[in-house]
Write a protein that holds these residues in place. Sequence first.
Motif, PDB file in Angstrom:
ATOM      1  N   HIS A  45      21.986  44.086  26.514  1.00 23.15           N
ATOM      2  CA  HIS A  45      23.063  45.164  26.511  1.00 23.15           C
ATOM      3  C   HIS A  45      24.186  44.261  25.394  1.00 23.15           C
ATOM      4  O   HIS A  45      24.624  45.380  24.594  1.00 23.15           O
ATOM      5  CB  HIS A  45      24.114  45.119  27.136  1.00 23.15           C
ATOM      6  CG  HIS A  45      24.433  43.541  27.889  1.00 23.15           C
ATOM      7  ND1 HIS A  45      24.316  42.183  28.744  1.00 23.15           N
ATOM      8  CD2 HIS A  45      25.741  42.498  27.174  1.00 23.15           C
ATOM      9  CE1 HIS A  45      24.810  41.428  27.909  1.00 23.15           C
ATOM     10  NE2 HIS A  45      25.804  41.239  27.560  1.00 23.15           N
ATOM     11  N   ILE A  46      23.755  44.047  24.045  1.00 22.46           N
ATOM     12  CA  ILE A  46      24.531  43.610  22.907  1.00 22.46           C
ATOM     13  C   ILE A  46      23.352  44.283  21.533  1.00 22.46           C
ATOM     14  O   ILE A  46      23.969  44.642  21.292  1.00 22.46           O
ATOM     15  CB  ILE A  46      24.247  41.595  23.061  1.00 22.46           C
ATOM     16  CG1 ILE A  46      25.559  41.121  23.697  1.00 22.46           C
ATOM     17  CG2 ILE A  46      24.767  41.814  21.110  1.00 22.46           C
ATOM     18  CD1 ILE A  46      25.027  39.964  23.751  1.00 22.46           C
ATOM     19  N   ARG A  47      22.261  44.204  22.126  1.00 21.81           N
ATOM     20  CA  ARG A  47      21.443  44.663  21.379  1.00 21.81           C
ATOM     21  C   ARG A  47      21.270  46.308  21.139  1.00 21.81           C
ATOM     22  O   ARG A  47      21.617  46.948  20.141  1.00 21.81           O
ATOM     23  CB  ARG A  47      19.833  44.537  21.678  1.00 21.81           C
ATOM     24  CG  ARG A  47      18.931  42.589  21.478  1.00 21.81           C
ATOM     25  CD  ARG A  47      17.665  43.044  21.275  1.00 21.81           C
ATOM     26  NE  ARG A  47      17.475  43.506  22.540  1.00 21.81           N
ATOM     27  CZ  ARG A  47      16.477  43.094  23.572  1.00 21.81           C
ATOM     28  NH1 ARG A  47      16.727  41.529  23.323  1.00 21.81           N
ATOM     29  NH2 ARG A  47      15.848  44.396  24.439  1.00 21.81           N
ATOM     30  N   LYS A  48      22.017  46.783  22.008  1.00 15.47           N
ATOM     31  CA  LYS A  48      21.642  47.997  21.719  1.00 15.47           C
ATOM     32  C   LYS A  48      22.882  49.051  21.074  1.00 15.47           C
ATOM     33  O   LYS A  48      23.030  49.377  20.636  1.00 15.47           O
ATOM     34  CB  LYS A  48      21.903  48.864  23.231  1.00 15.47           C
ATOM     35  CG  LYS A  48      24.258  48.516  24.088  1.00 15.47           C
ATOM     36  CD  LYS A  48      23.106  49.150  25.449  1.00 15.47           C
ATOM     37  CE  LYS A  48      23.832  48.764  26.567  1.00 15.47           C
ATOM     38  NZ  LYS A  48      23.799  49.788  27.682  1.00 15.47           N
ATOM     39  N   PHE A  49      23.510  47.725  20.822  1.00 16.82           N
ATOM     40  CA  PHE A  49      25.501  48.418  19.721  1.00 16.82           C
ATOM     41  C   PHE A  49      24.766  47.898  18.252  1.00 16.82           C
ATOM     42  O   PHE A  49      25.913  48.047  17.484  1.00 16.82           O
ATOM     43  CB  PHE A  49      26.503  47.465  19.940  1.00 16.82           C
ATOM     44  CG  PHE A  49      26.758  48.230  21.936  1.00 16.82           C
ATOM     45  CD1 PHE A  49      27.173  49.356  21.920  1.00 16.82           C
ATOM     46  CD2 PHE A  49      26.367  47.457  22.687  1.00 16.82           C
ATOM     47  CE1 PHE A  49      27.524  49.669  23.585  1.00 16.82           C
ATOM     48  CE2 PHE A  49      26.448  48.005  24.316  1.00 16.82           C
ATOM     49  CZ  PHE A  49      27.665  49.253  24.375  1.00 16.82           C
ATOM     50  N   LEU A  50      23.584  46.767  18.086  1.00 15.36           N
ATOM     51  CA  LEU A  50      23.879  46.640  17.343  1.00 15.36           C
ATOM     52  C   LEU A  50      22.128  46.963  16.166  1.00 15.36           C
ATOM     53  O   LEU A  50      21.233  47.507  17.378  1.00 15.36           O
ATOM     54  CB  LEU A  50      23.368  45.036  16.676  1.00 15.36           C
ATOM     55  CG  LEU A  50      24.773  44.290  17.086  1.00 15.36           C
ATOM     56  CD1 LEU A  50      24.639  42.561  17.840  1.00 15.36           C
ATOM     57  CD2 LEU A  50      25.991  44.582  15.679  1.00 15.36           C
ATOM     58  N   SER A  51      21.745  47.377  14.960  1.00 11.92           N
ATOM     59  CA  SER A  51      20.833  47.539  14.775  1.00 11.92           C
ATOM     60  C   SER A  51      20.241  46.589  14.171  1.00 11.92           C
ATOM     61  O   SER A  51      20.385  45.409  14.079  1.00 11.92           O
ATOM     62  CB  SER A  51      21.088  48.329  13.117  1.00 11.92           C
ATOM     63  OG  SER A  51      21.393  47.293  12.536  1.00 11.92           O
ATOM     64  N   LYS A  52      18.783  46.653  14.028  1.00  8.55           N
ATOM     65  CA  LYS A  52      17.726  46.201  13.876  1.00  8.55           C
ATOM     66  C   LYS A  52      17.596  45.294  12.926  1.00  8.55           C
ATOM     67  O   LYS A  52      17.540  43.630  13.018  1.00  8.55           O
ATOM     68  CB  LYS A  52      15.850  46.275  14.222  1.00  8.55           C
ATOM     69  CG  LYS A  52      14.758  45.192  14.123  1.00  8.55           C
ATOM     70  CD  LYS A  52      13.451  46.305  14.850  1.00  8.55           C
ATOM     71  CE  LYS A  52      12.250  44.619  14.956  1.00  8.55           C
ATOM     72  NZ  LYS A  52      11.486  45.520  15.902  1.00  8.55           N
ATOM     73  N   GLN A  53      18.011  46.281  12.540  1.00  5.75           N
ATOM     74  CA  GLN A  53      17.936  44.883  10.783  1.00  5.75           C
ATOM     75  C   GLN A  53      19.506  43.838  10.516  1.00  5.75           C
ATOM     76  O   GLN A  53      19.001  43.294  10.030  1.00  5.75           O
ATOM     77  CB  GLN A  53      17.829  46.426   9.183  1.00  5.75           C
ATOM     78  CG  GLN A  53      19.079  45.372   8.467  1.00  5.75           C
ATOM     79  CD  GLN A  53      19.222  46.719   6.685  1.00  5.75           C
ATOM     80  OE1 GLN A  53      18.473  48.266   7.576  1.00  5.75           O
ATOM     81  NE2 GLN A  53      19.470  46.637   5.831  1.00  5.75           N
ATOM     82  N   THR A  54      20.727  44.528  11.492  1.00 11.52           N
ATOM     83  CA  THR A  54      21.591  44.109  11.336  1.00 11.52           C
ATOM     84  C   THR A  54      21.415  42.624  12.113  1.00 11.52           C
ATOM     85  O   THR A  54      21.939  41.215  12.013  1.00 11.52           O
ATOM     86  CB  THR A  54      23.057  44.767  11.904  1.00 11.52           C
ATOM     87  OG1 THR A  54      23.498  45.469  11.332  1.00 11.52           O
ATOM     88  CG2 THR A  54      23.996  43.416  12.597  1.00 11.52           C
TER      89      THR A  54
END
Length: 169
Positions: A45-54
């Motif tokens: 649920h945290i990963r879906k708001f951030l890009s993989k690069q970030t």
Amino acid sequence: MNKVLIPVDDSSNALMALKHAVNMYGNDRQTHFHICNVQPTLYTHIRKFLSKQTINEWQAERAQTAAKSASEFLEKAGANFSFTYVTGDKGEALRDEAQRLECNRIVIGTAKKNTLSRLFENSTTAKLLEISDIPVEVVTGKSLSTLERWGIPALGAGAATALMAAVID
């Protein structure tokens, strides 16, 4: 060539293990030290708001910060070393990285703890000893404070007793 993996973070135990490894194996110029930091996997649920690069940049920055004192120590010692960071369960990630790098041993630092304390915690050292086919050398640090040695296990034992009493009733 002797390859030694040393898990590092910003703890005194990690630096103590690093110093031990350099003292034991650093005289051989063929020894290569791999310092490795493990970053946690972020919840879905945290990963879906951030890009993989970030996420990768954030983890790389945290890992480099955690390994800074270890890198500085190895540079001053004139040792051959490299740095990597991995993500996931600490024990499994370290074992996998040591296998990938074809290390001969893993040197890890840990605080002295009593058996009851170890029972209630998720110990990376215990996990590595259990799952690794690569020899794991454990370097123990200073003893725990009286509160950590007796207070925390007593709280855990009290909670376990209360839980058992509740289940029995």
